[in-house]
Design a protein around this motif. Structure first.
Motif: not given
Length: 176
Positions: A21-45
């Protein structure tokens, strides 16, 4: 043991979820939305795995309780079995005829003791009272023999003079 292992697994998953979750926030701040979505999917799983783990732990705990309760039931059944065996052995030793004989002897002893108590207390049975009345009648009949009657005639009159002398005078009684 399996329950404890599943709890450890849950702790690891929870820590991973927080990191991702913390990494997904960081990726969103860095503008890497696709990686953040992928990470959130993994988190959901992983959250779904966490839910499944909770269900498995619940099933294991229910199973442990069922096993413990079954062990208690087995001890109860074993106790009942031992109790039944003891009762059967006691029944073999004491037959119904033996119990009836003992009860009869006890009743006889109680009746005998009651008779002794009644005699000591002075209570008489009807038979005793009938015997006493019969004896009383016999004695009374024996005593009915009258004394001998004198053959000499009795004097007809008592001399009145002596009776009048001994009697107080009415005037003197009233004056006193």
């Amino acid at each position: 043991q399996q329950r404890d292992k599943l709890r450890q697994y849950q702790k690891r998953l929870s820590l991973n979820l927080e990191r991702e979750r913390a990494l997904a926030r960081q990726l969103l701040k860095d503008g890497k939305k696709e990686k953040a979505v992928l990470l959130l999917k993994k988190k959901r799983y992983q959250e779904q795995l966490l839910d499944k783990t909770d269900n498995q732990i619940s099933n294991l705990e229910r199973m442990v309780q069922d096993i413990e309760f079954t062990q208690i039931e087995m001890k109860v059944i074993e106790g009942l079995k031992i109790g039944n065996e003891c009762l059967n052995k006691m029944h073999q030793v004491m037959s119904i005829e033996e119990v009836e004989r003992i009860i009869g002897e006890t009743q006889d002893a109680v009746d005998y003791q009651r008779q002794i108590d009644e005699l000591l207390a002075g209570n008489l049975t009807e038979e005793d009272e009938d015997a006493i009345l019969e004896e009383l009648n016999t004695i009374t009949q024996e005593q009915l023999e009258l004394p001998e009657v004198p053959s000499e005639p009795l004097p007809e009159k008592i001399p009145e003079e002596s009776a009048v002398k001994n009697r107080p005078k009415p005037e003197l009684v009233a004056a006193s």
